[in-house]
Design a protein around this motif. Sequence first.
Motif, PDB file in Angstrom:
ATOM      1  N   TYR A   1       0.892  -1.103  -0.098  1.00 40.83           N
ATOM      2  CA  TYR A   1      -0.116  -0.036  -0.078  1.00 40.83           C
ATOM      3  C   TYR A   1       0.773   1.227   0.013  1.00 40.83           C
ATOM      4  CZ  TYR A   1      -3.619  -3.446   0.835  1.00 40.83           C
ATOM      5  OH  TYR A   1      -4.612  -4.375   1.077  1.00 40.83           O
ATOM      6  N   ALA A   2       1.947   1.381   0.781  1.00 44.37           N
ATOM      7  CA  ALA A   2       2.797   2.302   0.889  1.00 44.37           C
ATOM      8  C   ALA A   2       3.561   2.470  -0.482  1.00 44.37           C
ATOM      9  CB  ALA A   2       3.613   2.121   2.143  1.00 44.37           C
TER      10      ALA A   2
ATOM     11  N   GLY B   1       4.185   4.915  -7.252  1.00 45.20           N
ATOM     12  CA  GLY B   1       3.176   4.884  -8.267  1.00 45.20           C
ATOM     13  C   GLY B   1       3.490   4.247  -9.419  1.00 45.20           C
ATOM     14  N   LYS B   2       3.736   4.912 -10.608  1.00 43.87           N
ATOM     15  CA  LYS B   2       3.784   3.705 -11.542  1.00 43.87           C
ATOM     16  C   LYS B   2       5.321   3.247 -11.741  1.00 43.87           C
ATOM     17  CE  LYS B   2       0.813   6.589 -14.735  1.00 43.87           C
ATOM     18  NZ  LYS B   2       0.503   7.244 -15.820  1.00 43.87           N
ATOM     19  N   THR B   3       6.327   3.820 -10.873  1.00 42.06           N
ATOM     20  CA  THR B   3       7.415   2.937 -10.690  1.00 42.06           C
ATOM     21  C   THR B   3       7.520   1.855 -10.057  1.00 42.06           C
ATOM     22  OG1 THR B   3       8.361   4.571  -9.017  1.00 42.06           O
ATOM     23  CG2 THR B   3       8.541   5.343 -11.120  1.00 42.06           C
ATOM     24  N   ALA B   4       6.544   1.628  -9.157  1.00 44.34           N
ATOM     25  CA  ALA B   4       6.369   0.331  -8.394  1.00 44.34           C
ATOM     26  C   ALA B   4       6.375  -0.682  -9.392  1.00 44.34           C
ATOM     27  CB  ALA B   4       5.301   0.616  -7.617  1.00 44.34           C
TER      28      ALA B   4
ATOM     29  N   GLU C   1       9.343  -8.054  -6.583  1.00 39.17           N
ATOM     30  CA  GLU C   1       9.995  -7.216  -7.472  1.00 39.17           C
ATOM     31  C   GLU C   1      10.415  -5.834  -7.106  1.00 39.17           C
ATOM     32  OE1 GLU C   1       8.601  -7.354 -11.682  1.00 39.17           O
ATOM     33  OE2 GLU C   1       6.909  -8.923 -10.802  1.00 39.17           O
ATOM     34  N   THR C   2       9.358  -5.199  -6.368  1.00 41.77           N
ATOM     35  CA  THR C   2       9.689  -3.770  -6.052  1.00 41.77           C
ATOM     36  C   THR C   2      10.955  -3.684  -4.804  1.00 41.77           C
ATOM     37  OG1 THR C   2       7.438  -2.904  -6.322  1.00 41.77           O
ATOM     38  CG2 THR C   2       8.831  -1.489  -4.764  1.00 41.77           C
ATOM     39  N   VAL C   3      10.662  -4.719  -4.023  1.00 40.16           N
ATOM     40  CA  VAL C   3      11.735  -4.511  -2.716  1.00 40.16           C
ATOM     41  C   VAL C   3      13.111  -5.337  -3.515  1.00 40.16           C
ATOM     42  CG1 VAL C   3      12.682  -5.683  -0.699  1.00 40.16           C
ATOM     43  CG2 VAL C   3      10.257  -5.190  -0.942  1.00 40.16           C
ATOM     44  N   LYS C   4      13.040  -6.287  -4.418  1.00 36.03           N
ATOM     45  CA  LYS C   4      14.407  -6.378  -5.015  1.00 36.03           C
ATOM     46  C   LYS C   4      15.096  -5.216  -5.913  1.00 36.03           C
ATOM     47  CE  LYS C   4      16.288 -10.762  -7.027  1.00 36.03           C
ATOM     48  NZ  LYS C   4      16.900 -11.244  -6.103  1.00 36.03           N
ATOM     49  N   ASN C   5      14.378  -4.557  -6.212  1.00 35.31           N
ATOM     50  CA  ASN C   5      14.774  -3.423  -7.055  1.00 35.31           C
ATOM     51  C   ASN C   5      15.102  -2.202  -6.284  1.00 35.31           C
ATOM     52  OD1 ASN C   5      15.152  -4.632 -10.063  1.00 35.31           O
ATOM     53  ND2 ASN C   5      13.165  -5.370  -9.269  1.00 35.31           N
ATOM     54  N   TYR C   6      15.090  -2.306  -4.932  1.00 31.55           N
ATOM     55  CA  TYR C   6      15.079  -1.126  -4.205  1.00 31.55           C
ATOM     56  C   TYR C   6      16.154   0.163  -4.473  1.00 31.55           C
ATOM     57  CZ  TYR C   6      19.444  -2.876  -2.353  1.00 31.55           C
ATOM     58  OH  TYR C   6      20.757  -3.443  -2.177  1.00 31.55           O
ATOM     59  N   ASN C   7      17.178  -0.398  -4.984  1.00 31.15           N
ATOM     60  CA  ASN C   7      18.230   0.421  -5.689  1.00 31.15           C
ATOM     61  C   ASN C   7      17.506   1.492  -6.482  1.00 31.15           C
ATOM     62  OD1 ASN C   7      20.592   0.041  -4.240  1.00 31.15           O
ATOM     63  ND2 ASN C   7      21.066  -1.743  -5.648  1.00 31.15           N
ATOM     64  N   GLU C   8      16.634   1.206  -7.319  1.00 32.78           N
ATOM     65  CA  GLU C   8      15.940   2.097  -8.241  1.00 32.78           C
ATOM     66  C   GLU C   8      15.411   3.239  -7.400  1.00 32.78           C
ATOM     67  OE1 GLU C   8      13.216   0.290 -10.836  1.00 32.78           O
ATOM     68  OE2 GLU C   8      14.782  -1.191 -11.434  1.00 32.78           O
ATOM     69  N   TYR C   9      15.071   3.086  -6.122  1.00 31.30           N
ATOM     70  CA  TYR C   9      14.247   4.374  -5.300  1.00 31.30           C
ATOM     71  C   TYR C   9      15.325   5.099  -4.603  1.00 31.30           C
ATOM     72  CZ  TYR C   9      10.938   0.852  -7.017  1.00 31.30           C
ATOM     73  OH  TYR C   9      10.344   0.176  -8.426  1.00 31.30           O
TER      74      TYR C   9
END
Length: 187
Positions: free
Chosen positions: A125-126, A132-135, A141-149
């Motif tokens: 949710y957070a 937004g669209k970058t999630a 997948e979002t957590v695995k790509n944490y470096n992007e954020y």
Amino acid sequence: MQQLLKEIKQCTICKAHLPFGPRPVVSVHTNSKIVIVGQAPGTKVHASGVPWDDASGKQLRKWLDVSNEDFYDETKFAIIPMGFCYPGKGKTGDLPPRPECAIQWHKPLFYELKKVELVILIGMYAQKYYLGKTAKKTLTETVKNYNEYLPKYLPLPHPSPRNRFWLTKNPWFEVEVLPELRRRVKL
């Protein structure tokens, strides 16, 4: 900030949807350096009024490698859930956070936070709200790509004991993400 917190503590915008009534749980200071954006309080936190005062909070503090004293120091950590009150029970756990809180209160709260160095986004949710669209399509997948954020955001799974299976299935989390998390929250 004090006036804003007073308004939040008196909030009743979703009262009709809350099984135990409103009891907003939030902890912030204008000097907070790290913001933790979680989901919503569970029944234990609703009863105590203390954010992350449960098994999930204990695990979160372990992940962060911080003491209770540091965690509850508002000048170090702001705790702003997506939903400030306990939303009720669903079929497989608690219901999702009520959407009214983030819409009503997050922008004014973040406006008051002048020294934020990192925003930790716990749960989908957070992550969906702030990334937004970058999630990515899934939380994993979002957590695995944490470096992007980074450097602004660091996404995490929920530290609930119910997520033991996820942690076992994703050993990279403890090897890659937790050391980066700890490095960034070093107090």
